[in-house]
Design a protein around this motif. Structure first.
Motif, PDB file in Angstrom:
ATOM      1  N   TRP A 173     -41.765  59.229  57.902  1.00  0.00           N
ATOM      2  CA  TRP A 173     -40.758  58.799  56.785  1.00  0.00           C
ATOM      3  C   TRP A 173     -40.247  60.634  56.406  1.00  0.00           C
ATOM      4  O   TRP A 173     -41.364  60.839  56.186  1.00  0.00           O
TER       5      TRP A 173
ATOM      6  N   VAL B 138     -43.275  52.294  54.493  1.00  0.00           N
ATOM      7  CA  VAL B 138     -43.383  54.131  54.803  1.00  0.00           C
ATOM      8  C   VAL B 138     -44.428  54.233  53.532  1.00  0.00           C
ATOM      9  O   VAL B 138     -44.513  53.158  52.750  1.00  0.00           O
TER      10      VAL B 138
ATOM     11  N   MET C  91     -29.706  47.440  53.230  1.00  0.00           N
ATOM     12  CA  MET C  91     -31.113  47.697  53.581  1.00  0.00           C
ATOM     13  C   MET C  91     -31.285  46.687  52.421  1.00  0.00           C
ATOM     14  O   MET C  91     -31.711  47.066  51.594  1.00  0.00           O
TER      15      MET C  91
ATOM     16  N   ASN D 228     -39.692  48.231  58.407  1.00  0.00           N
ATOM     17  CA  ASN D 228     -39.653  49.990  58.338  1.00  0.00           C
ATOM     18  C   ASN D 228     -40.525  50.619  56.992  1.00  0.00           C
ATOM     19  O   ASN D 228     -39.837  50.023  56.080  1.00  0.00           O
TER      20      ASN D 228
ATOM     21  N   ALA E 266     -30.774  55.778  52.417  1.00  0.00           N
ATOM     22  CA  ALA E 266     -31.762  54.188  51.952  1.00  0.00           C
ATOM     23  C   ALA E 266     -32.116  53.922  50.149  1.00  0.00           C
ATOM     24  O   ALA E 266     -31.587  55.022  49.521  1.00  0.00           O
TER      25      ALA E 266
ATOM     26  N   MET F  83     -35.062  53.999  49.135  1.00  0.00           N
ATOM     27  CA  MET F  83     -35.690  54.637  48.301  1.00  0.00           C
ATOM     28  C   MET F  83     -35.809  56.028  47.590  1.00  0.00           C
ATOM     29  O   MET F  83     -35.771  56.560  46.323  1.00  0.00           O
TER      30      MET F  83
ATOM     31  N   ASP G 198     -42.360  52.341  50.835  1.00  0.00           N
ATOM     32  CA  ASP G 198     -41.611  52.184  50.638  1.00  0.00           C
ATOM     33  C   ASP G 198     -41.012  51.710  51.608  1.00  0.00           C
ATOM     34  O   ASP G 198     -40.875  52.446  52.799  1.00  0.00           O
ATOM     35  N   THR G 199     -40.264  50.331  51.627  1.00  0.00           N
ATOM     36  CA  THR G 199     -39.673  49.733  52.804  1.00  0.00           C
ATOM     37  C   THR G 199     -38.346  49.446  52.984  1.00  0.00           C
ATOM     38  O   THR G 199     -37.733  49.740  51.604  1.00  0.00           O
ATOM     39  N   GLY G 200     -38.122  49.738  54.441  1.00  0.00           N
ATOM     40  CA  GLY G 200     -36.443  49.541  54.323  1.00  0.00           C
ATOM     41  C   GLY G 200     -36.280  48.400  55.787  1.00  0.00           C
ATOM     42  O   GLY G 200     -37.013  48.610  56.686  1.00  0.00           O
TER      43      GLY G 200
ATOM     44  N   ARG H   9     -25.657  56.146  57.391  1.00  0.00           N
ATOM     45  CA  ARG H   9     -25.963  57.198  57.833  1.00  0.00           C
ATOM     46  C   ARG H   9     -24.219  57.755  58.786  1.00  0.00           C
ATOM     47  O   ARG H   9     -24.506  56.643  59.827  1.00  0.00           O
TER      48      ARG H   9
HETATM   49  N1  SER Z   1     -37.186  55.139  53.389  1.00  0.00           N
HETATM   50  C1  SER Z   1     -37.149  54.636  55.187  1.00  0.00           C
HETATM   51  C2  SER Z   1     -36.006  53.753  55.706  1.00  0.00           C
HETATM   52  O1  SER Z   1     -34.913  54.678  55.320  1.00  0.00           O
HETATM   53  C3  SER Z   1     -37.615  52.539  54.575  1.00  0.00           C
HETATM   54  O2  SER Z   1     -37.453  52.806  53.692  1.00  0.00           O
HETATM   55  O3  SER Z   1     -36.332  53.743  56.799  1.00  0.00           O
END
Ligand code: SER
Length: 614
Positions: free
Chosen positions: A162, A193, A89, A191, A39, A41, A224-226, A71
């Motif tokens: 998260w 967070v 991301m 997403n 991710a 973050m 923290d956005t993804g 992942r």
């Molecule tokens: N850490 C969260 C995710 O991976 C938002 O960035 O979805």
């Protein structure tokens, strides 16, 4: 709009709103608690916890990035419309600069105004009393005030809470944005967070609720956005699935246009992953990230064989992928490493291609019914007939031909079967095999000192023994070089040597500078150049200590010990002297080229270096 424009648009949007644009970090993370970067973050973890100061490092509390991510959790799903192993991301992050209101407004504006897309619905956290986190009413109100008609769904822990990543870390409730693809299917795109907490255990422990570990409030809550880049591109380009976007279609047209859609998509996904992993320095092996890479390579090779393409058709794709992705400046290392990517992947094909092919033949010999395509009238070609394969059988194909479980499942699908392998049975078969081979190893290398008491050397066959022996002597030279460059206080804190690399932990309070790393590497080169003689002596423990030989304080030694010394035969000067069981090379010139691959933190006050020999 081409994918590369969308990356740019995203970064510019946040740059205009006071964010520092930070390049993607490597897929090999700095955080030893995770195998690969999962991710955006991750590279910012220390700013959420307050261990580091974002203002000092970026001139602001807010950042944005396009992060290379990987992942394995979705690996079984690869081949459908939207799941991937490697993905990009997009993210914006704040470490105390702003919180829910701005984060939601930015996301809303980016999706609806900047990109001109429609949000289908959003989700918020429904709350969970027993861990003391209430329903996220704040986010709900913000959404409703921005778009009164918008559907806001409430969901639980599994979906909209998260973290933490790894063995501990920041975590908190999230709000997710869904948009429709060209078929009208709802796809989770973004997403957001809200990191309000710190949990000193893993996510599993948090979800289990009975670890006894507590959720603590972070001093400064963070954002923290993804956003899944491929999914955003699919929606922006009005496609039915991610494989129809320019990100995949251009480099992988050949595979994606075939009649085995799933197989083509697996190849496309795995190829991207393989190329990005190799560019970041992951190398095929039987452990850790290297094993993930190996699994992807083997599976891509098998799929190509099933589809009737040559292995070279995979290598031929490499320049196309690099052309598509290398234009983005964060991925500069791909064009640079084209040759090494091809040679590493090519070597794996050479090593395993034929064995895999034999494995496929043997597999269908044993299970002929799985090789027959069944067509049941009125049903799609994807017929699902469940078949059980015993753990012993699955392990036999794994062990003898390198057919991983993923591959076995792929093979069975060819004839429309869903294979079930009892995982625990498979593990038992694997463990049985390990014991047998361990016993064999000890017999083979018993007098040789290969299996050390410290357990620091690992080799599976004689070829590997040669490499770990060179790496072992190199490790002694590294230990000496560290003390020469960083000072005599440096102490070994552990080591682990496999045929791929040596990993050496030592006490030191901070990150090493590039100059220090270069000086260390040079000192080791120097010792190799001098072709020092390596000798082994046995002596009393006391005498050995008096001789100044380095010993590893965590180890208990017997009365008589063995000491290895590397010395210059012309001058008699001793460059390295250590307590050690061996084995070592006789002359340091045999080591070859020594290279430091990575320097990182191992734990508080302990640094870790990985190095290879070529
Ligand atoms: N850490 C969260 C995710 O991976 C938002 O960035 O979805």
């Amino acid at each position: 709009m081409e994918a590369k424009e969308i990356r740019k648009k995203f970064l510019q949007f946040f740059e205009k709103r006071g964010h520092a644009v930070v390049p993607s970090s490597s897929l090999i993370p700095d955080d030893p608690s995770v195998l690969l970067t999962t991710a955006g973050m991750q590279q910012f973890k220390k700013y959420y916890t307050g261990e580091a100061d974002a203002t000092k490092d970026f001139g602001t509390l807010n950042t944005a990035s396009v992060q290379k991510s990987f992942r394995t959790s979705d690996i079984d799903e690869v081949g459908d419309e939207s799941h991937l192993t490697f993905f990009e991301m997009l993210g914006n992050f704040s470490f105390g600069g702003y919180f829910k209101k701005e984060a939601i407004e930015y996301a809303y504006d980016f999706i609806t105004k900047e990109m001109g897309l429609e949000i289908s619905y959003v989700t918020i956290f429904e709350g969970k009393d027993d861990i003391g986190v209430p329903k996220d009413e704040v986010s709900k109100k913000i959404w409703q005030s921005l778009a009164p008609e918008l559907v806001v769904k409430e969901e639980g822990m599994e979906d909209v809470f998260w973290g933490p990543t790894g063995t501990s870390g920041p975590c908190g409730p999230t709000t997710e944005i869904y948009c429709k693809n060209a078929e009208g299917k709802d796809i989770e795109v973004w997403n957001l967070v809200f990191n309000e907490f710190f949990f000193s255990g893993s996510r599993e422990e948090l979800l289990s609720g009975n670890s006894g570990k507590k959720l603590e409030k972070l001093r400064t809550p963070g954002v923290d956005t993804g956003m899944g880049f491929e999914r955003l591109v699919m929606i922006a380009q009005k496609k039915k699935n991610i494989f129809e976007t320019d990100l995949f279609l251009e480099p992988f047209l050949l595979f994606l246009m075939g009649n085995n859609q799933r197989g083509g998509r697996i190849i496309a996904d795995h190829m991207r992953a393989i190329i990005f992993l190799l560019a970041d320095g992951v190398r095929s092996s039987n452990k850790g990230a290297g094993y993930i890479l190996r699994r992807l390579m083997r599976r891509a090779i098998v799929q190509t064989q099933l589809l009737g393409f040559s292995q070279n058709s995979l290598l031929d794709r490499v320049p196309f992928v690099i052309k598509k992705y290398g234009v983005f400046s964060d991925y500069f290392n791909m064009p640079e490493r084209e040759a090494i990517i091809k040679s590493e992947f090519g070597a794996e094909m050479e090593k395993f291609g034929r064995t895999l092919k034999t494995g496929i033949r043997e597999f269908f010999n044993k299970f002929p019914e799985m090789n027959v395509q069944r067509i049941i009238p009125g049903r799609s070609l994807e017929v699902h007939i469940v078949k059980r394969i015993s753990g012993d059988d699955a392990f036999y194909f794994h062990q003898s031909f390198g057919l991983t479980l993923d591959i076995i499942k792929d093979l069975a699908r060819k004839g429309g079967h869903i294979v079930e392998v009892d995982d625990s049975e498979f593990e038992i078969a694997r463990e049985k095999h390990r014991e047998i081979s361990r016993a064999g190893q000890e017999k083979k290398f018993g007098g040789h000192g290969l299996v050390l008491n410290t357990g620091e050397l690992k080799a599976a066959n004689e070829e590997e023994v040669k490499i770990v022996t060179r790496l072992h002597t190199a490790t002694h030279l590294l230990n000496a070089a560290l003390r020469k460059v960083l000072g005599q206080d440096v102490r070994q804190d552990g080591s682990d040597i496999t045929a791929e690399r040596t990993r050496f932990d030592f006490t030191f309070p901070r990150k090493l500078t590039p100059e220090e790393l270069k000086n260390i590497e040079d000192a080791v080169h120097d010792a190799i150049q001098k072709n020092l003689t390596v000798k082994r002596e046995e002596m009393d423990y006391k005498k050995a200590i008096q001789s100044g030989a380095l010993h590893f304080f965590k180890e208990k030694y017997p009365r008589r010990v063995s000491i290895y010394t590397a010395y210059d035969p012309k001058t008699g000067e001793e460059l390295s002297k250590e307590f050690c069981g061996g084995p070592h090379v006789e002359h340091t010139g045999e080591i070859g080229r020594f290279k430091i691959i990575k320097e990182e933190s191992s734990s508080a006050g302990v640094r870790r270096i990985r190095a290879t020999v070529e």
